[in-house]
Design an enzyme around this catalytic site. Structure first.
Site, PDB file in Angstrom:
ATOM      1  N   HIS A 178       0.848  -1.182   0.000  1.00  0.00           N
ATOM      2  CA  HIS A 178       0.000   0.000   0.000  1.00  0.00           C
ATOM      3  C   HIS A 178       0.892   1.243   0.000  1.00  0.00           C
ATOM      4  CE1 HIS A 178      -3.514   2.387   0.324  1.00  0.00           C
ATOM      5  NE2 HIS A 178      -3.254   2.833   1.539  1.00  0.00           N
ATOM      6  N   HIS A 192      -3.225   9.066   1.258  1.00  0.00           N
ATOM      7  CA  HIS A 192      -3.185   7.905   0.367  1.00  0.00           C
ATOM      8  C   HIS A 192      -4.567   7.615  -0.199  1.00  0.00           C
ATOM      9  CE1 HIS A 192      -4.355   5.237   3.958  1.00  0.00           C
ATOM     10  NE2 HIS A 192      -4.044   6.400   4.489  1.00  0.00           N
ATOM     11  N   CYS A 200      -3.512   2.823  -5.478  1.00  0.00           N
ATOM     12  CA  CYS A 200      -2.791   3.661  -4.516  1.00  0.00           C
ATOM     13  C   CYS A 200      -1.395   4.040  -5.007  1.00  0.00           C
ATOM     14  CB  CYS A 200      -2.704   2.961  -3.166  1.00  0.00           C
ATOM     15  SG  CYS A 200      -1.850   1.358  -3.198  1.00  0.00           S
TER      16      CYS A 200
END
Length: 263
Positions: A30, A42, A151
């Site tokens: 991530h 994010h 992401c």
């Protein structure tokens, strides 16, 4: 940071850094932008999403922050937006901290066989990076898509301002290129079985195809990208001039002249 790992300490972070943390037993990382004061912006799977219809939709559910109860730092998530601000602890979700590398040389890029850790592209000044991240926190980054708008794509856009304009190909994500590049290498190397039974030769060819696909798909090598301001990006998204279409598992190994696709 070394050849095999981009792991860093919290003390070394500076605003504008592109950071990431591995999830789901190192299957997926991530990504986000560190903006200082222990905060990370994010892009998550909240809000609208284009799914893959595969097991990836289950594996990547960990893309969101592991928000602790009564965390005083994290902002309440906007369910319709997808871009969130979290404290560093919630962003990491118990994982280690890594920093994404920019302007790496080709040999280092290829040595790091796992995608989603570095790029050949050049980063913009940190002030510009933080501005883009904060602006997108307020205005969103469109529809989440594992292959085209995830992401890592968000973080790379914040760092470079580069946008993929051909929506028929994958986005900027090195992780997506790796996921697609593996099966692609296997498929393209299969015909070798007709002319050779040398397993080492087939393996070497598969590795070569995989590396070539990753290299060609990197944001620093592609021609199907343009520089676009964050203000213009959000205006286009709001007006429906940019969209994420259903994912097609394909890799563009050639170079194309950039052009905007609208509807």
């Amino acid at each position: 940071m070394g050849l095999l790992s981009n792991r860093v300490t919290r003390e070394s972070l500076k605003p504008g850094d592109h950071i990431y943390s591995w999830r789901a037993a190192y299957i997926y990382a991530h990504h986000g932008i560190y903006i200082g004061d222990d905060k990370v912006i994010h892009f998550t799977r909240r809000g609208q999403e284009v799914g893959t219809g595969t097991v990836l939709d289950v594996l990547l559910i960990s893309s969101g922050p592991a928000r602790r109860e009564h965390c005083p730092t994290c902002c309440p998530p906007d369910e319709a937006n997808g871009v969130v601000s979290s404290c560093l602890n919630c962003f990491l979700a118990g994982g280690a901290l890594y920093r994404f590398e920019y302007s790496v040389n080709p040999s280092l890029f290829l040595a790091k066989a796992r995608g989603g850790t570095c790029t050949l592209a050049v980063s913009d000044p940190n002030d510009d990076v933080v501005h883009r991240a904060k602006y997108l926190l307020e205005n969103g980054f469109g529809c989440y898509n594992v292959f085209k708008n995830n992401c890592e794509d968000f973080a790379i856009y914040c760092k470079t301002g580069l946008l993929v304009v051909d929506q028929g190909t994958i986005g900027r994500s090195g992780q997506a290129a790796s996921i697609i590049g593996g099966p692609l290498a296997a498929v393209l190397s299969t015909p070798l079985r007709l002319v050779t039974t040398n397993v080492y030769g087939m393996a070497a060819t598969a590795v070569g195809v995989y590396c070539a696909s990753r290299y060609a798909a990197d944001i620093g090598m592609r021609r199907d990208v343009v520089k676009i301001s964050v203000e213009d990006l959000t205006r286009r998204l709001a007006a429906g001039l940019l969209q994420v279409v259903e994912p097609q598992i394909s890799v563009n190994l050639g170079r194309q002249s950039p052009q905007f696709l609208s509807h």
